[in-house]
Design a protein around this motif. Structure first.
Motif, mmCIF file in Angstrom:
data_model
loop_
_atom_site.group_PDB
_atom_site.id
_atom_site.type_symbol
_atom_site.label_atom_id
_atom_site.label_comp_id
_atom_site.label_asym_id
_atom_site.label_seq_id
_atom_site.Cartn_x
_atom_site.Cartn_y
_atom_site.Cartn_z
ATOM 1 N N ASN A 36 0.818 -1.221 0.000
ATOM 2 C CA ASN A 36 0.000 0.000 0.000
ATOM 3 C C ASN A 36 0.849 1.267 0.000
ATOM 4 O O ASN A 36 0.507 2.249 -0.669
ATOM 5 C CB ASN A 36 -0.951 -0.012 1.194
ATOM 6 C CG ASN A 36 -2.117 -0.956 1.004
ATOM 7 O OD1 ASN A 36 -2.734 -0.992 -0.051
ATOM 8 N ND2 ASN A 36 -2.418 -1.746 2.020
ATOM 9 N N PHE A 37 1.963 1.264 0.714
ATOM 10 C CA PHE A 37 2.858 2.415 0.688
ATOM 11 C C PHE A 37 3.441 2.628 -0.715
ATOM 12 O O PHE A 37 3.651 3.767 -1.141
ATOM 13 C CB PHE A 37 4.003 2.235 1.694
ATOM 14 C CG PHE A 37 3.593 2.350 3.134
ATOM 15 C CD1 PHE A 37 2.460 3.050 3.509
ATOM 16 C CD2 PHE A 37 4.353 1.750 4.132
ATOM 17 C CE1 PHE A 37 2.083 3.159 4.839
ATOM 18 C CE2 PHE A 37 3.992 1.858 5.469
ATOM 19 C CZ PHE A 37 2.858 2.556 5.821
ATOM 20 N N ASP A 44 5.882 10.917 -1.559
ATOM 21 C CA ASP A 44 5.764 12.080 -0.669
ATOM 22 C C ASP A 44 5.602 11.683 0.793
ATOM 23 O O ASP A 44 5.950 12.463 1.686
ATOM 24 C CB ASP A 44 4.571 12.945 -1.088
ATOM 25 C CG ASP A 44 4.855 13.753 -2.344
ATOM 26 O OD1 ASP A 44 6.025 13.829 -2.740
ATOM 27 O OD2 ASP A 44 3.890 14.300 -2.924
ATOM 28 N N ILE A 45 5.058 10.493 1.057
ATOM 29 C CA ILE A 45 4.810 10.103 2.445
ATOM 30 C C ILE A 45 6.109 9.953 3.239
ATOM 31 O O ILE A 45 6.089 9.952 4.474
ATOM 32 C CB ILE A 45 3.994 8.797 2.543
ATOM 33 C CG1 ILE A 45 4.729 7.626 1.866
ATOM 34 C CG2 ILE A 45 2.604 8.990 1.975
ATOM 35 C CD1 ILE A 45 4.029 6.295 2.059
ATOM 36 N N TRP A 46 7.244 9.859 2.531
ATOM 37 C CA TRP A 46 8.529 9.682 3.209
ATOM 38 C C TRP A 46 9.337 10.974 3.313
ATOM 39 O O TRP A 46 10.402 10.992 3.929
ATOM 40 C CB TRP A 46 9.357 8.617 2.490
ATOM 41 C CG TRP A 46 8.639 7.317 2.357
ATOM 42 C CD1 TRP A 46 8.095 6.787 1.221
ATOM 43 C CD2 TRP A 46 8.365 6.374 3.406
ATOM 44 N NE1 TRP A 46 7.498 5.587 1.489
ATOM 45 C CE2 TRP A 46 7.651 5.310 2.826
ATOM 46 C CE3 TRP A 46 8.650 6.349 4.778
ATOM 47 C CZ2 TRP A 46 7.222 4.212 3.570
ATOM 48 C CZ3 TRP A 46 8.218 5.260 5.524
ATOM 49 C CH2 TRP A 46 7.522 4.211 4.919
ATOM 50 N N THR A 47 8.843 12.050 2.729
ATOM 51 C CA THR A 47 9.617 13.300 2.679
ATOM 52 C C THR A 47 10.054 13.765 4.059
ATOM 53 O O THR A 47 11.207 14.155 4.262
ATOM 54 C CB THR A 47 8.797 14.412 1.999
ATOM 55 O OG1 THR A 47 8.489 14.016 0.662
ATOM 56 C CG2 THR A 47 9.600 15.717 1.963
ATOM 57 N N CYS A 87 -2.927 -0.439 5.996
ATOM 58 C CA CYS A 87 -2.515 0.641 5.100
ATOM 59 C C CYS A 87 -1.936 1.850 5.831
ATOM 60 O O CYS A 87 -1.893 2.946 5.277
ATOM 61 C CB CYS A 87 -3.674 1.057 4.201
ATOM 62 S SG CYS A 87 -5.250 1.287 5.033
ATOM 63 N N GLY A 88 -1.473 1.654 7.067
ATOM 64 C CA GLY A 88 -0.864 2.765 7.776
ATOM 65 C C GLY A 88 -0.076 2.314 8.989
ATOM 66 O O GLY A 88 -0.291 1.227 9.526
ATOM 67 N N TYR A 109 0.686 7.258 6.451
ATOM 68 C CA TYR A 109 -0.557 6.813 5.841
ATOM 69 C C TYR A 109 -0.356 6.560 4.352
ATOM 70 O O TYR A 109 0.101 7.444 3.621
ATOM 71 C CB TYR A 109 -1.640 7.887 6.001
ATOM 72 C CG TYR A 109 -2.332 7.921 7.338
ATOM 73 C CD1 TYR A 109 -1.843 7.229 8.440
ATOM 74 C CD2 TYR A 109 -3.494 8.672 7.502
ATOM 75 C CE1 TYR A 109 -2.489 7.287 9.662
ATOM 76 C CE2 TYR A 109 -4.153 8.728 8.723
ATOM 77 C CZ TYR A 109 -3.644 8.037 9.802
ATOM 78 O OH TYR A 109 -4.296 8.095 11.021
ATOM 79 N N ALA A 110 -0.721 5.359 3.890
ATOM 80 C CA ALA A 110 -0.761 5.099 2.453
ATOM 81 C C ALA A 110 -1.802 6.017 1.823
ATOM 82 O O ALA A 110 -2.686 6.540 2.503
ATOM 83 C CB ALA A 110 -1.105 3.637 2.194
#
Length: 217
Positions: A36-37, A44-47, A87-88, A109-110
């Protein structure tokens, strides 16, 4: 101050109407989480995370084993009943049970979990657990001051902005000014009623789009 020592998080699940938070287990959760990630092609979720993105499941599992299986921080995998998938990730950290202070962080969060009732309920379940079950006085949220999405989310969820810690740390070879937010136990008594009203099934249509926004006033 008449305060009894708070408790540390236990391995029990936090169960809601839309989401379930399970203490992280590598074998059970890692594959679904990575899948899901990985749907976030922008990454962007890893920025604003100190680690990631991850090229493959193996490197993701190494990350989980090294950083996410400790007692502090204490990690949960977030399960969406609607999507039938994990998914998170989220965690409690910087726990100080003697003085009743605990922080929420490492929230990842995915894309399918972002801006959903499941995502909001996950934060509510953690908040409820902190104040009602574990007995903390203060619940903190901190983030990079450049992370506008995180700051907006904190305010929406009821955290009050407290100030900026300049040049607080360095990660990924970048400076981080840290924005501080918190909720205290006196506020939670009022917030809980608002959350319960917001999370009613009748407040969402068949596609789980909210009819009324979360209002904590």
């Amino acid at each position: 101050v008449n305060f009894r020592k708070a408790k540390l998080p236990s391995k029990k699940k936090l169960v809601g109407n839309y989401a379930v938070l399970e203490p992280l287990q590598i074998k059970k959760h890692s594959m679904a989480l990575f899948k899901n990630f990985s749907k976030d092609k922008s990454k962007d979720i890893w920025t604003y995370m100190p680690y990631g993105p991850f090229k493959n499941l193996k490197t993701f599992v190494i990350y989980l084993k090294k950083h996410c299986l400790k007692k502090n921080p204490f990690f949960y995998a977030i399960y969406s009943k609607r999507f039938k998938s994990f998914c998170g990730l989220t965690s409690y950290l910087r726990m100080k049970p003697d003085v009743g202070v605990i922080e929420v962080g490492w929230i990842t969060y995915a894309s399918i979990l972002q801006k959903t009732v499941e995502g909001t309920e996950a934060m509510y379940l953690m908040m409820k657990n902190v104040f009602d079950d574990l007995g903390y006085r203060r619940y903190e949220w901190k983030c990079d001051n450049l992370n506008s999405k995180s700051k907006k989310a904190a305010l929406r969820l009821g955290f009050k902005y407290e100030g900026l810690f300049r040049q607080a740390t360095i990660y990924k070879k970048r400076n981080r000014d840290t924005a501080w937010f918190s909720i205290i136990d006196k506020e939670w008594k009022r917030y809980k009623k608002c959350y319960r009203q917001y999370l009613k099934r009748s407040n969402f249509n068949t596609k789980f789009i909210q009819k009324k926004k979360l209002k904590l006033t």
